[in-house]
Design a protein around this motif. Structure first.
Motif, PDB file in Angstrom:
ATOM      1  N   ARG A 115       0.812  -1.221   0.000  1.00 14.27           N
ATOM      2  CA  ARG A 115       0.000   0.000   0.000  1.00 14.27           C
ATOM      3  C   ARG A 115       0.845   1.270   0.000  1.00 14.27           C
ATOM      4  N   GLY A 116       2.131   1.144   0.314  1.00 14.11           N
ATOM      5  CA  GLY A 116       3.015   2.306   0.335  1.00 14.11           C
ATOM      6  C   GLY A 116       2.793   3.223   1.516  1.00 14.11           C
ATOM      7  N   THR A 117       2.164   2.707   2.595  1.00 19.11           N
ATOM      8  CA  THR A 117       1.821   3.573   3.721  1.00 19.11           C
ATOM      9  C   THR A 117       3.006   3.938   4.596  1.00 19.11           C
ATOM     10  N   ALA A 118       4.158   3.295   4.367  1.00 21.18           N
ATOM     11  CA  ALA A 118       5.370   3.678   5.098  1.00 21.18           C
ATOM     12  C   ALA A 118       6.397   4.346   4.194  1.00 21.18           C
ATOM     13  N   ASP A 119       6.038   4.602   2.938  1.00 22.90           N
ATOM     14  CA  ASP A 119       7.011   5.117   1.973  1.00 22.90           C
ATOM     15  C   ASP A 119       7.513   6.512   2.324  1.00 22.90           C
ATOM     16  N   ARG A 120       6.622   7.397   2.770  1.00 26.83           N
ATOM     17  CA  ARG A 120       7.052   8.757   3.092  1.00 26.83           C
ATOM     18  C   ARG A 120       7.978   8.767   4.302  1.00 26.83           C
ATOM     19  N   LEU A 121       7.668   7.928   5.288  1.00 25.35           N
ATOM     20  CA  LEU A 121       8.557   7.839   6.449  1.00 25.35           C
ATOM     21  C   LEU A 121       9.931   7.325   6.032  1.00 25.35           C
ATOM     22  N   ALA A 162      11.267   7.522   3.031  1.00 23.52           N
ATOM     23  CA  ALA A 162      11.931   8.549   2.217  1.00 23.52           C
ATOM     24  C   ALA A 162      12.487   9.664   3.094  1.00 23.52           C
ATOM     25  N   SER A 163      11.735  10.047   4.124  1.00 24.86           N
ATOM     26  CA  SER A 163      12.222  11.077   5.030  1.00 24.86           C
ATOM     27  C   SER A 163      13.468  10.620   5.782  1.00 24.86           C
ATOM     28  N   ASN A 164      13.451   9.354   6.211  1.00 28.69           N
ATOM     29  CA  ASN A 164      14.624   8.803   6.896  1.00 28.69           C
ATOM     30  C   ASN A 164      15.821   8.747   5.967  1.00 28.69           C
ATOM     31  N   ASP A 165      15.604   8.316   4.720  1.00 26.92           N
ATOM     32  CA  ASP A 165      16.708   8.245   3.754  1.00 26.92           C
ATOM     33  C   ASP A 165      17.293   9.624   3.493  1.00 26.92           C
ATOM     34  N   TRP A 166      16.418  10.614   3.382  1.00 31.86           N
ATOM     35  CA  TRP A 166      16.885  11.983   3.124  1.00 31.86           C
ATOM     36  C   TRP A 166      17.715  12.506   4.299  1.00 31.86           C
ATOM     37  N   ALA A 167      17.219  12.274   5.517  1.00 30.49           N
ATOM     38  CA  ALA A 167      17.956  12.744   6.692  1.00 30.49           C
ATOM     39  C   ALA A 167      19.301  12.038   6.809  1.00 30.49           C
TER      40      ALA A 167
END
Length: 397
Positions: free
Chosen positions: A349-355, A357-362
């Motif tokens: 479902r991609g419901t953890a994708d933004r989290l 992506a945010s972790n990868d960016w940080a």
């Protein structure tokens, strides 16, 4: 992809019936709290293991205990019921659930039920088609006059308007033959396919069924095209047993004994499925069924991979329904549903994708961000006084 649960339910004989009903209601509340989107409840009248003869009654009570999950009859055995009453009850449940009801219909599968009702098993598919044609017409607001011998209608029409615009969704179940998918395609309704025979048998001449799923969808599309209709894979549901545990070994250990008990006591001793009761034969059948994805059991990564493979085999489907069996302990069943909802569903479902992506960016920018933070603290100490802490020095190092 959407996710739900399918329960007959089938319970080993010996437990108090009233407490079983309470247990099944607790199960309903659990899957609703875990955000599963659908729950299908079966209809059985004999053989002891199936304990719900009227899924509509169960659904009416369960709807009052839940907030968002949809309920479906899985399935209403259409040859046993007058189709006008099936349609009437569907409209009532559409209202009582406030649009959370799906009418699932099929031919029935328990021969002892058919025997008690005096129904020839060879007539059930014909009766199913006659009944479903009638139900669909009634739900569409048509007036029906029809005499099939086993039921008769004269100027029949439903007096209730549906709660859901257009009426509740209607689905046909399909298992061993393409009858159900063809009927659904012809009538323009959705279809539910069992991914494997319910007994999970592996023997000469009997396929687990996974490789035939693509053919089932082809039959569905062809029947729909002949009737001038279009169908969508988003409306296709697949049912398969799934069990998740922290490790794949633990998942198999959770369900093996219960699976073997059901195989021996229900499939062989009660339904006379021609399989050997030899323990070695049962163990080999279990291993072969798991290897062929007739049962999906493992840790999170294994389950994700198996569902992905199922998508590839079928060409894609809209909803996965977990066939929930009494193979594992209650605690292991609850843990499995929890692990699936928390860690398997987000992968599709991609419901953890933004989290993520945010972790990868940080993480990718951590050095520059740390340096900016140290510079800010150094400037503040210079302007306002203070000393560097051991933690600051360690972090900078």
């Amino acid at each position: 992809m959407r996710f739900g649960c399918f329960i007959s339910p089938l319970h080993p004989i010996g437990e108090d019936l009233n407490l079983l009903y309470q247990r099944d209601m607790e199960f309903v509340e659990l899957v609703d709290s875990l955000n599963y989107e659908e729950l299908w409840i079966g209809e059985h009248h004999s053989a002891g293991w199936g304990t719900i003869p009227a899924p509509e009654l169960f659904i009416a009570a369960a709807a009052e205990r839940t907030r968002r999950i949809k309920f479906a009859t899985g399935v209403t055995a259409l040859p046993y019921h007058h189709p006008f009453l099936v349609a009437d009850r569907a409209i009532q449940l559409d209202h009582q659930t406030r649009g959370r009801f799906i009418l699932g219909g099929g031919a029935g599968s328990v021969i002892s039920d058919m025997h008690m009702f005096g129904i020839d098993p060879q007539s059930t598919r014909e009766r199913t088609a006659q009944a479903m044609e009638t139900v669909v017409a009634l739900l569409a607001g048509e007036t029906v006059t029809r005499d099939e011998g086993w039921f008769k209608l004269v100027d029949a029409r439903l007096q209730l308007d549906p709660f859901t615009p257009g009426g509740p969704e209607v689905t046909v179940a399909s298992a061993a033959t393409p009858f159900g998918v063809k009927l659904a395609g012809r009538l323009g309704i959705s279809v539910l396919s069992h991914a494997a025979p319910p007994w999970g048998a592996v023997r000469a001449g009997l396929s687990l069924g996974l490789e035939r799923l693509a053919d089932q969808w082809r039959h569905h599309e062809e029947a729909a095209a002949e009737a001038g209709r279009q169908v969508s894979r988003d409306d296709w549901r697949l049912v398969v047993p799934v069990h998740v545990a922290p490790t794949s070994e633990e998942a198999l250990d959770d369900i093996r004994e219960g699976w073997l008990r059901q195989r021996n006591e229900l499939w062989i001793d009660t339904f006379a499925i021609p399989m050997s009761r030899n323990p070695q034969s049962g163990a080999k059948a279990f291993e072969a069924t798991v290897a062929a994805n007739g049962i999906i059991a493992g840790d999170v990564e294994h389950v994700v991979g198996a569902i992905t493979k199922l998508q590839e085999i079928t060409g894609g489907f809209g909803t996965l329904l977990i066939s929930c069996q009494d193979w594992a302990s209650r605690e292991a069943q609850r843990r499995s549903l929890d692990l699936f909802a928390r860690f398997v569903v987000p992968r599709f479902r991609g419901t953890a994708d933004r989290l993520r992506a945010s972790n990868d960016w940080a993480a990718a920018n951590r050095t520059a961000m740390q340096e900016a933070g140290f510079a800010a603290r150094t400037k503040a100490m210079a302007e306002h006084g203070g000393t560097e802490t051991d933690g600051d020095a360690a972090a900078r190092a």
